[in-house]
Design a protein around this motif. Structure first.
Motif, PDB file in Angstrom:
ATOM      1  N   GLY A   1      -6.227   4.098   2.042  1.00 16.69           N
ATOM      2  CA  GLY A   1      -6.263   4.030   0.594  1.00 16.69           C
ATOM      3  C   GLY A   1      -6.293   2.587   0.133  1.00 16.69           C
ATOM      4  N   PHE A   2      -6.809   2.393  -1.062  1.00 16.22           N
ATOM      5  CA  PHE A   2      -6.932   1.065  -1.646  1.00 16.22           C
ATOM      6  C   PHE A   2      -5.987   0.988  -2.840  1.00 16.22           C
ATOM      7  N   PHE A   3      -5.118  -0.023  -2.840  1.00 14.43           N
ATOM      8  CA  PHE A   3      -4.086  -0.135  -3.861  1.00 14.43           C
ATOM      9  C   PHE A   3      -4.148  -1.534  -4.476  1.00 14.43           C
ATOM     10  N   PRO A   4      -4.914  -1.697  -5.555  1.00 11.39           N
ATOM     11  CA  PRO A   4      -5.076  -3.015  -6.167  1.00 11.39           C
ATOM     12  C   PRO A   4      -4.058  -3.262  -7.279  1.00 11.39           C
ATOM     13  N   SER A   5      -3.899  -4.529  -7.616  1.00 13.41           N
ATOM     14  CA  SER A   5      -3.065  -4.893  -8.762  1.00 13.41           C
ATOM     15  C   SER A   5      -3.540  -6.227  -9.316  1.00 13.41           C
ATOM     16  N   VAL A   6      -3.237  -6.463 -10.578  1.00  9.25           N
ATOM     17  CA  VAL A   6      -3.575  -7.719 -11.230  1.00  9.25           C
ATOM     18  C   VAL A   6      -2.400  -8.126 -12.104  1.00  9.25           C
ATOM     19  N   ALA A   7      -2.142  -9.444 -12.166  1.00 11.77           N
ATOM     20  CA  ALA A   7      -1.044  -9.955 -12.981  1.00 11.77           C
ATOM     21  C   ALA A   7      -1.467 -11.256 -13.635  1.00 11.77           C
ATOM     22  N   LEU A   8      -0.986 -11.471 -14.857  1.00 17.42           N
ATOM     23  CA  LEU A   8      -1.282 -12.684 -15.619  1.00 17.42           C
ATOM     24  C   LEU A   8       0.020 -13.283 -16.122  1.00 17.42           C
TER      25      LEU A   8
ATOM     26  N   ARG B   1       2.388   5.904  13.018  1.00 19.23           N
ATOM     27  CA  ARG B   1       1.646   4.653  12.984  1.00 19.23           C
ATOM     28  C   ARG B   1       1.052   4.405  11.594  1.00 19.23           C
ATOM     29  N   PHE B   2       0.935   3.144  11.274  1.00 18.11           N
ATOM     30  CA  PHE B   2       0.132   2.746  10.130  1.00 18.11           C
ATOM     31  C   PHE B   2      -0.494   1.399  10.448  1.00 18.11           C
ATOM     32  N   GLN B   3      -1.576   1.087   9.785  1.00 19.39           N
ATOM     33  CA  GLN B   3      -2.180  -0.223   9.879  1.00 19.39           C
ATOM     34  C   GLN B   3      -2.937  -0.489   8.593  1.00 19.39           C
ATOM     35  N   GLY B   4      -3.187  -1.758   8.336  1.00 19.66           N
ATOM     36  CA  GLY B   4      -3.876  -2.043   7.093  1.00 19.66           C
ATOM     37  C   GLY B   4      -4.247  -3.497   6.947  1.00 19.66           C
ATOM     38  N   LEU B   5      -4.944  -3.752   5.858  1.00 22.44           N
ATOM     39  CA  LEU B   5      -5.348  -5.090   5.461  1.00 22.44           C
ATOM     40  C   LEU B   5      -4.712  -5.411   4.114  1.00 22.44           C
ATOM     41  N   VAL B   6      -4.362  -6.679   3.953  1.00 13.57           N
ATOM     42  CA  VAL B   6      -3.749  -7.147   2.726  1.00 13.57           C
ATOM     43  C   VAL B   6      -4.554  -8.335   2.228  1.00 13.57           C
TER      44      VAL B   6
ATOM     45  N   GLY C   1       0.801  -1.221   0.000  1.00 10.48           N
ATOM     46  CA  GLY C   1       0.000   0.000   0.000  1.00 10.48           C
ATOM     47  C   GLY C   1       0.824   1.256   0.000  1.00 10.48           C
ATOM     48  N   ILE C   2       0.646   2.062   1.039  1.00 10.98           N
ATOM     49  CA  ILE C   2       1.287   3.376   1.112  1.00 10.98           C
ATOM     50  C   ILE C   2       2.783   3.297   1.385  1.00 10.98           C
ATOM     51  N   ARG C   3       3.326   2.098   1.519  1.00  6.46           N
ATOM     52  CA  ARG C   3       4.770   1.950   1.712  1.00  6.46           C
ATOM     53  C   ARG C   3       5.447   1.308   0.508  1.00  6.46           C
ATOM     54  N   GLY C   4       4.701   0.973  -0.542  1.00  5.41           N
ATOM     55  CA  GLY C   4       5.263   0.161  -1.602  1.00  5.41           C
ATOM     56  C   GLY C   4       5.645   0.859  -2.879  1.00  5.41           C
ATOM     57  N   ALA C   5       5.431   2.177  -2.977  1.00  7.07           N
ATOM     58  CA  ALA C   5       5.613   2.862  -4.263  1.00  7.07           C
ATOM     59  C   ALA C   5       7.049   2.846  -4.750  1.00  7.07           C
ATOM     60  N   ASN C   6       8.022   2.824  -3.855  1.00  7.76           N
ATOM     61  CA  ASN C   6       9.425   2.888  -4.259  1.00  7.76           C
ATOM     62  C   ASN C   6      10.081   1.517  -4.361  1.00  7.76           C
ATOM     63  N   GLY C   7       9.263   0.462  -4.340  1.00  5.96           N
ATOM     64  CA  GLY C   7       9.810  -0.882  -4.394  1.00  5.96           C
ATOM     65  C   GLY C   7      10.128  -1.402  -3.002  1.00  5.96           C
ATOM     66  N   VAL C   8      10.353  -2.698  -2.919  1.00  5.44           N
ATOM     67  CA  VAL C   8      10.560  -3.353  -1.629  1.00  5.44           C
ATOM     68  C   VAL C   8      11.726  -4.332  -1.747  1.00  5.44           C
ATOM     69  N   ILE C   9      12.569  -4.350  -0.735  1.00  8.61           N
ATOM     70  CA  ILE C   9      13.637  -5.344  -0.617  1.00  8.61           C
ATOM     71  C   ILE C   9      13.292  -6.266   0.544  1.00  8.61           C
ATOM     72  N   LEU C  10      13.272  -7.567   0.272  1.00  9.63           N
ATOM     73  CA  LEU C  10      12.970  -8.563   1.296  1.00  9.63           C
ATOM     74  C   LEU C  10      14.235  -9.361   1.609  1.00  9.63           C
TER      75      LEU C  10
ATOM     76  N   SER D   1      -4.059  -8.888  -6.137  1.00  8.17           N
ATOM     77  CA  SER D   1      -3.634  -8.518  -4.781  1.00  8.17           C
ATOM     78  C   SER D   1      -3.997  -7.070  -4.520  1.00  8.17           C
ATOM     79  N   ALA D   2      -4.110  -6.740  -3.271  1.00  6.12           N
ATOM     80  CA  ALA D   2      -4.471  -5.366  -2.909  1.00  6.12           C
ATOM     81  C   ALA D   2      -4.035  -5.086  -1.485  1.00  6.12           C
ATOM     82  N   GLY D   3      -3.707  -3.836  -1.265  1.00 10.43           N
ATOM     83  CA  GLY D   3      -3.450  -3.350   0.084  1.00 10.43           C
ATOM     84  C   GLY D   3      -4.442  -2.249   0.420  1.00 10.43           C
ATOM     85  N   TYR D   4      -4.999  -2.345   1.582  1.00 12.79           N
ATOM     86  CA  TYR D   4      -5.898  -1.290   2.067  1.00 12.79           C
ATOM     87  C   TYR D   4      -5.336  -0.851   3.404  1.00 12.79           C
TER      88      TYR D   4
END
Length: 1000
Positions: free
Chosen positions: A580-587, A543-548, A188-197, A564-567
């Motif tokens: 905010g609602f951040f949806p995505s779809v992939a095939l 603080r932040f909280q959300g649903l995935v 969601g609001i933390r993912g715009a710049n990409g993520v390293i796991l 997938s989506a983050g709210y």
């Protein structure tokens, strides 16, 4: 006919491939109950394969029923890909995710960030300093997509937001980079710049394994700037003054300059190489790691302890009881334990600790470098013998405002810093397969604390002395011009942070014949407090909280879909607008599984197409916290009246205006493919387009007539970023040689669409449509010639030439610029976009590793492209200041002069003091900072087992390695990656190491 059931330790497995070995293509897959039936000859051989399990080959031997139990593969991690909040089979991944082998991150450097450039497709990184503890690289995933406050990616270590730089590579199990919206929308609001796991290592069901690694070596600068010697400085000083004033009469006569050249009296006529005086040629570093892993059916464990130490290259002396060199010592500890509480419940506990101690001179390295670059090599020497015979005293310029670099290094005290970071997380997972197969729930709690302390024992300066000559007996005449402070002052700074993270999720993963479905529902919350906050507002918890949510579907392991989506939301936004609602779809489609492909294209073994589209957000927007609230303060309060405005009444009005605050929102499209071909090659490539809106910025386009004392902010910025990233790998056995190749390429080009700046007078100066950080400058046409002047002494040009308007008259040898707007004047309105910004647009890397019997060798090269910087600054531009601050570059001898009126020179006509015309930002001074670097080389030898087993050692490997060994670049003056206009930065270090790795 033979039938049976395929299972593992937990029960039947659906989707297992059962193939008759002697007949390619003749086989079946197990159904939802793990059952299979296949017609085979009595002497047939069956091969059972499934991702994540060891292949099993079974002889039928006339049997009609064969039940097989598969064992988990030791290479399970090679079969799976770590994704957001879980793992997926590599074949089913439809997101854009880059992974890197952990062995490639084990390079002889402190910061893991310095190992990323060129090794991971999609990552753009650049290192700007080599100082121990301050040498982290800046890095971005797919470049920079915002000119707001937060452009850095989200880094999660074991699922918790933690810094990357001080992770010990020996603790890492997997390293993944999530790049597209399908991979990161769940954040969601933390993912715009990409993520390293980053996942740290776990134990395994095996006997204890003890691994010890020790390496030690030397570090030295990759490249240093070169300063002119004293004689050259004074010769150029005379030339510059004569160019400025033909009647100049210098005290530095040829006879005096000859004394500096000859070294006849190096005390009175010194020639100090200040860089050589201040910096050692090399320093030491070392690393030691001990880790133990193992476990059984009930519990598994991994424990690791690491020491890393590195000294700086400053030359300290023995005059003080304290150390003024830079150094760093780091201690890492990690313990991960997994316990099976019962058949259905697992408990995992992770504990980590990082302790860092650092030492620095009393003044910062940037300050010391600045003084080095402004110190005349012929002015004084660092120290003199005290005339009273009591030891040494510090030499100086005679002006307390002009500092001595050596005294700043060794006589202004020291600073000591230590940082403690504690990391903890506990996870409980429960299998609900009794309700329905493939269902489980889990919860995690994490607590991290970071504490920082800085002790400052510093002073401004000690006693300083100026040499004025020698007496009749030849003894030095020293004048103490500054009475310094004897004792060191005491100061301290403390800070810290605390993070609490909770997570609960439900997972479902099941195969029904040809159909496989999975689902995830997750809730998370984080509470972060910064103890170093400067105000009561900033001290409030972040603080932040959300649903995935995420669902995946595959048919015949050939066609794939994922939604997938983050709210989620942040406390930084107003009520009613926090989520905010951040949806995505992939095939995805594995084309190589189609019959038309299999029967016609033999050289490609695997080919998958995939695409994704989605939205993601960024709540790190900068500005003040809670910017949706209007503050009352000075602002527009109060008023004046009367004829002369002498009557005033105070008041209060709006200070910072509240705005309709929201997060940055990014829309991303990604298309990619993966292919395995020619029995050894693997290629993964993606093209992407990212469009960021809602960038938080100051309202610069508002007219002054509004009467605002503070400009309001708004989510008005807009930016586009697009490019391509790719990875190519190859591995093949050629006789006894195991050969592997790997290459990565990343290209990311951004463009500002809206920045709310007022319209420029000329369209070509509008930043909209340009890259972020695009330099503006003049186009240099060469140097003025004698024939272009009507009157050289008065600086009057011919009438057909534009008149420079930078504050000084030009003369032959000065830089001539293009009149872009054609108004007959050369000024700031003639500046246009030139060259590239300072951060690279292209990052690439390629390398090889070869093993032959007990020997192995590897090499890796990394490069950057499309980045420039401007030459300039103290120590590079000759005689910008008075001679006492007159260090100049050795390159200044390559200049225009009346005796050498060449156009092919580095420096224009030298002048004493300011010459604004010659040092405007322009194509004359812009340099290409692209480079190719031999990043790492390693040569190893593993002792034969026949020798090591005698002393109970499983493997023993000795090796030699190097890092940042050599650089190819058009720019030759100093390390181009520094991006410095004068080279006055703590240099990037190259490293040579010897090491041993022992496994018991």
């Amino acid at each position: 006919m033979v039938k049976g059931v395929v299972s593992d330790e937990k029960g039947p497995i659906a989707g297992v491939s059962v193939v008759l070995k002697s007949a390619a293509g003749r086989g079946v897959t197990t159904d939802k109950d793990g059952a299979y039936t296949l017609s085979v000859p009595k002497d047939g051989v069956l091969v059972f394969t499934f991702i994540g399990y060891k292949e099993q080959v079974v002889n039928v031997e006339g049997k009609t029923e064969l039940n097989v139990v598969l064992e988990a593969s030791d290479n399970l991690l090679d079969e799976l890909t770590v994704v957001a909040y879980g793992v997926q089979k590599k074949e089913s991944v439809v997101s854009s995710i880059s992974t890197v082998k952990v062995s490639e991150l084990k390079v002889p450097t402190r910061s893991l960030t310095n190992a990323l450039a060129g090794r991971v497709a999609g990552v753009i990184a650049v290192q700007r300093s080599g100082e121990p503890g301050n040498d982290d690289a800046q890095f971005w995933i797919r470049g920079v997509s915002t000119f707001g406050a937060g452009s850095s990616p989200l880094v999660l270590v074991d699922g918790i937001e933690r810094p990357l730089s001080n992770i010990e590579p020996e603790e890492i199990e997997t390293f993944s980079v999530l790049k597209d919206a399908s991979a990161t929308a769940v954040y969601g609001i933390r993912g715009a710049n990409g993520v390293i796991l980053v996942n740290t290592r776990k134990g395994a069901n095996k006997a204890p394994s003890i691994n010890f690694k020790l390496e030690s070596g030397m570090t030295s600068p990759t490249q240093l700037p070169k300063l002119a010697n004293a004689a050259t400085v004074y010769e150029l000083y005379n030339e510059a003054n004569l160019n400025t004033n033909p009647f100049f009469n210098s005290q530095y006569t040829p006879e005096i300059i000859e004394r500096y050249k000859s070294g006849v009296d190096p005390i009175l006529y010194p020639d100090v190489d200040w860089i050589g005086t201040m910096l050692k040629k090399n320093a030491r570093n070392s690393r030691a790691n001990l880790n133990i892993s193992g476990g059984g059916d009930v519990s598994k464990y991994f424990v690791s302890a690491t020491y890393y130490g590195e000294d700086g290259i400053w030359k300290a002396d023995n005059l003080n009881a304290y150390n003024t060199n830079a150094n760093l010592k780091r201690y890492n500890f990690r313990a991960n334990v997994d316990i099976k509480l019962n058949k259905y419940t697992d408990l995992s506990l992770g504990l980590g600790g990082i302790m860092i101690t650092q030492n620095f001179p009393g003044r910062s390295s940037d300050d010391i470098w600045n003084v080095i670059m402004t110190t005349n090599p012929g002015d004084y020497i660092p120290m003199y013998d005290n005339p009273d015979g009591s030891g040494k005293v510090f030499g100086g310029s005679g002006n307390e405002a002009v500092r001595s670099p050596y005294a700043d290094l060794v006589n202004t005290g020291y600073q000591t810093t230590w940082r403690n970071n504690i990391q903890s997380n506990i996870t409980l997972k429960h299998d609900l397969s009794r309700l329905t197969r493939g269902l489980n729930v889990s919860g995690m709690f994490a607590f991290d604390a970071d504490n920082y302390h800085n002790i400052q024992r510093v002073r401004n300066m000690g006693d300083m002395y100026r040499l004025t000559g020698r007496d009749s007996d030849g003894k030095l005449i020293l004048n103490r011009y500054f009475d310094g402070q004897e004792d060191l002052n005491f100061g301290r700074q403390s800070a810290g942070t605390r993070r609490i993270y909770t997570q609960a999720n439900i997972n479902y993963d099941r195969t029904f014949s040809d159909h496989t479905v999975s689902a995830l529902v997750l809730f998370n919350r984080q509470d972060f407090v910064d103890a170093s906050a400067g105000s009561s507002i900033d001290a409030l918890p972040n603080r932040f909280q959300g649903l995935v949510g995420r669902t995946t579907y595959s048919y015949k392991s050939r066609y794939f879909a994922e939604f997938s989506a983050g709210y989620n939301g942040s406390e930084n936004f107003p009520k009613g607008s926090r989520y905010g609602f951040f949806p995505s779809v992939a095939l995805g489609w594995i084309v190589s599984e189609e019959s038309f492909f299999k029967n016609n294209i033999n050289f490609i073994e695997f080919f998958k197409l995939r695409g994704s589209f989605g939205y993601k957000g960024n709540d790190q927007i900068g500005g003040r916290r809670f910017a949706y609230l209007t503050t009352i303060g000075g602002g527009n309060g109060g008023w004046r009246y009367g004829l002369d405005g002498g009557n005033a009444y105070g008041g209060k009005g709006e200070d910072d205006w509240g705005v309709n605050l929201t997060w940055e929102r990014e829309k991303e499209t990604n298309l990619g493919f993966e292919a395995r071909f020619l029995k050894g090659f693997y290629l993964q490539a993606d093209v992407f387009n990212r469009h960021r809106t809602g960038i938080f910025l100051s309202r610069n386009a508002l007219p002054q007539i509004l009467g605002l004392t503070k400009t309001p902010w708004g989510n008005l910025g807009e930016m586009n970023n697009k490019g391509v990233d790719a990875t190519l790998e190859y591995r093949k056995m050629v006789g006894a040689f195991d050969i592997s190749l790997r290459g990565n390429f990343t290209f990311a080009k951004n463009r500002i669409i809206e920045n709310d700046l007022p319209d420029t007078r000329y369209a070509y100066q509008d930043q909209r449509g340009l890259r972020f950080g695009q330099p503006m400058g003049l186009k240099a046409l060469g140097l003025y010639k004698d024939e272009e002047f009507v009157n050289i002494e008065q600086g009057i040009l011919r009438g057909d030439l534009p008149e420079p308007n930078f504050g000084n008259k030009v003369k032959p040898g000065d830089i001539k610029y293009a009149d872009i707007n054609g108004d007959g004047l050369l000024d700031s309105y003639d500046m246009v976009p030139i060259g590239n910004p300072g951060n690279p647009e292209i990052i690439y890397g390629f390398g090889t590793s070869i093993s032959f019997k007990s020997f192995d060798v590897s090499a890796f090269l990394q490069g950057s492209g499309n980045m420039d910087f401007m030459l300039g600054g103290v120590g590079f531009v000759p005689f910008m200041e008075v001679l006492g601050r007159g260090a100049i570059s050795q390159l200044a001898t390559d200049r225009w002069s009346p005796g050498n009126p060449s156009q092919d020179v580095l420096f224009p006509r030298l002048s004493y003091g300011q010459n604004p015309n010659n040092y405007q930002p322009s194509t004359w001074w812009q340099r290409d900072a692209s480079y190719l670097r031999l990043k790492s080389v390693e040569l190893g030898y593993t002792l034969p087992k026949s020798l090591t087993t005698r002393v109970k050692i499983q493997t023993l490997r000795v090796y030699a390695s190097g890092f940042n060994l050599y650089t190819w670049s058009k720019f030759k003056y100093w390390d181009p990656e520094l991006g410095s206009g004068n080279g006055a930065k703590y240099p990037i270090q190259k490293t040579f190491n010897l090491g041993v790795n022992v496994n018991f």
